[in-house]
Design a protein around this motif. Structure first.
Motif, short mmCIF file in Angstrom:
data_model
loop_
_atom_site.label_atom_id
_atom_site.label_comp_id
_atom_site.label_asym_id
_atom_site.label_seq_id
_atom_site.Cartn_x
_atom_site.Cartn_y
_atom_site.Cartn_z
N PHE A 82 0.85 -1.19 0.00
CA PHE A 82 0.00 0.00 0.00
C PHE A 82 0.89 1.24 0.00
O PHE A 82 1.97 1.23 0.60
CB PHE A 82 -0.92 0.02 1.23
N GLU A 83 0.40 2.28 -0.67
CA GLU A 83 1.20 3.51 -0.76
C GLU A 83 0.28 4.72 -0.75
O GLU A 83 -0.76 4.73 -1.40
CB GLU A 83 2.04 3.50 -2.03
N GLU A 84 0.68 5.74 0.00
CA GLU A 84 -0.07 6.99 0.04
C GLU A 84 0.89 8.14 0.36
O GLU A 84 1.68 8.06 1.32
CB GLU A 84 -1.17 6.93 1.11
N ASP A 85 0.87 9.18 -0.46
CA ASP A 85 1.68 10.38 -0.23
C ASP A 85 3.17 10.06 -0.05
O ASP A 85 3.84 10.59 0.85
CB ASP A 85 1.18 11.15 0.99
N GLY A 86 3.70 9.19 -0.91
CA GLY A 86 5.11 8.88 -0.85
C GLY A 86 5.53 7.93 0.23
O GLY A 86 6.71 7.62 0.38
N VAL A 87 4.57 7.44 1.02
CA VAL A 87 4.85 6.47 2.09
C VAL A 87 4.36 5.10 1.63
O VAL A 87 3.24 4.98 1.13
CB VAL A 87 4.15 6.87 3.41
N GLN A 88 5.19 4.08 1.79
CA GLN A 88 4.85 2.75 1.31
C GLN A 88 5.06 1.70 2.38
O GLN A 88 6.00 1.78 3.17
CB GLN A 88 5.68 2.38 0.08
N ALA A 98 9.64 5.87 3.21
CA ALA A 98 9.09 7.23 3.11
C ALA A 98 10.15 8.10 2.45
O ALA A 98 11.31 8.12 2.87
CB ALA A 98 8.74 7.78 4.49
N ASP A 99 9.71 8.80 1.39
CA ASP A 99 10.61 9.69 0.64
C ASP A 99 11.88 8.97 0.19
O ASP A 99 12.99 9.51 0.23
CB ASP A 99 10.98 10.91 1.49
N GLY A 100 11.72 7.71 -0.21
CA GLY A 100 12.83 6.95 -0.75
C GLY A 100 13.74 6.30 0.27
O GLY A 100 14.65 5.56 -0.09
N VAL A 101 13.51 6.54 1.55
CA VAL A 101 14.33 5.94 2.60
C VAL A 101 13.58 4.72 3.13
O VAL A 101 12.48 4.82 3.66
CB VAL A 101 14.60 6.93 3.74
N ALA A 102 14.19 3.54 3.00
CA ALA A 102 13.50 2.30 3.33
C ALA A 102 14.03 1.70 4.63
O ALA A 102 15.20 1.85 4.99
CB ALA A 102 13.66 1.30 2.20
#
Length: 376
Positions: free
Chosen positions: A85-91, A114-118
């Motif tokens: 699931f993903e919303e507003d750049g958060v996955q 979030a924002d590419g940081v996993a």
């Protein structure tokens, strides 16, 4: 604000990716995957409720009973399933394995980013403080109202303490409780039925019920010395009666109205076949009502086979109650087509749909054409 969900290797899907709008309709053939797509949300939600710190996705719980792992894993997937699931750049993404006949899917890896940081973990819930924890809370706190409703009782239970706020239960069994708890709370203006002077939940439930069934009203009270809630309904001049002594359409619609009024901003409300037991006019009106709540910030996901409900949504868009960008339609056409036959259809601001694939609410025209041919 779009909410993206994707699944791989689950039941009939090799890969499916969908964007959920403010109001999303799942339509299409029986057995084409509509319920399976919804179940991906429900599986994660019930596991977050049962054991958020666990390392498995439970197949049996308060929302679903799907049996064993080998029954839900697509044969070609070799027991590998992925849900995200993903919303507003958060996955939030879970890599799962199906181990034969156990009643859960094992979490091999959970990736929260979030924002590419996993952040990679092994567990169902994102760690507290991580941006994805709010996304997990949203999935955990959804409301699911199934197609089967239980409304022949006189008294109704209180929900378990772990039940999210406003969750009326998959059979609507907790709707009387929530009606009783919040009956005197003020309803935000954008959620109110136009023209209704009463601004409390009690007044608004009556107003929306009356939009579907003229003169309908609901009343709840707690039974003395117990946690049980009594529900009485009235229709026109019938007077107050128990649910079993009034039209089933009224008792079927009551939990959905309560769920939408109780929902927190942004809360996801999933409903299966809201049109069941309703007259065609009431089905259309319910489409308008659901559209109004979607416009007011309640995220609605509806599985429907009703062209009347669809047309109610289209009318709401044409009348300006819901922006076209806030609505999405997915047609599930069956496994013989690409992406399992799932097509996204678009609605413009006049309520027109850009295309009508075969099987998409075209049966009335087909039957009428045959009748006219016979008559001619």
């Amino acid at each position: 604000m779009s909410f993206r969900m994707s699944v791989e290797g689950f039941k009939c899907f090799d890969h499916l990716e969908l964007d959920l709008s403010g109001l999303t309709l799942f339509t299409g053939f029986n057995g084409a995957g509509k319920s399976s797509a919804i179940q991906t949300l429900l599986l994660v939600s019930q596991s977050l409720r049962i054991a958020p710190n666990g390392d498995r996705i439970d197949l049996d719980g308060p929302l679903l009973h799907l049996g064993t792992a080998h029954e839900v894993a697509r044969s070609a997937s070799q027991g590998r399933i992925a849900i995200s699931f993903e919303e507003d750049g958060v996955q939030a993404m879970w890599s799962l394995t199906a181990e034969r006949r156990v009643r859960y899917l094992k979490v091999e890896k959970a990736r929260f980013s979030a924002d590419g940081v996993a952040l990679d973990t092994i567990g169902v819930a994102a760690p507290l403080g991580h941006a994805a924890s709010a996304l997990c809370e949203k999935v955990c706190g959804l409301t699911f109202l199934g197609a089967s409703r239980l409304f022949s009782n006189t008294a109704w239970p209180s929900p378990p303490i772990t039940t999210p706020f406003g969750d009326v239960g998959k059979s609507g069994e907790f709707a009387p409780y929530w009606h009783f708890q919040i009956a005197d709370e003020e309803v935000p203006e954008e959620r109110r039925q136009p023209g209704e002077e009463r601004t409390t939940v009690r007044g608004q439930v009556d107003a929306y019920l009356s939009q579907l069934f003229p003169g309908a009203m609901a009343n709840t009270d707690q039974l003395l010395g117990s946690d049980l809630i009594r529900l009485d309904l009235a229709l026109g001049s019938s007077g107050w009666v128990r649910p079993g002594n009034i039209g089933f359409g009224l008792t079927y619609a009551f939990p959905l109205i309560v769920a939408m009024l109780a929902a927190r901003p942004g809360q996801l409300v999933i409903v299966d076949s809201p049109e069941a037991h309703l007259h065609p006019r009431a089905q259309s009106e319910l489409g308008k009502i659901v559209a109004r709540f979607a416009a007011a910030g309640v995220r609605m996901l509806v599985e429907t086979h009703s062209d009347h409900f669809l047309n109610g949504v289209r009318l709401a868009i044409k009348q300006g109650s819901l922006a076209p960008s806030q609505a999405a339609i997915y047609f599930f056409g069956g496994a013989s087509q690409q992406d399992h036959g799932v097509q996204k259809l678009n609605i413009d601001d006049s309520g027109e749909i850009d295309r009508w694939p075969p099987g998409f609410f075209d049966q009335a025209e087909s039957d009428l054409g045959q009748l006219l041919g016979l008559l001619g």
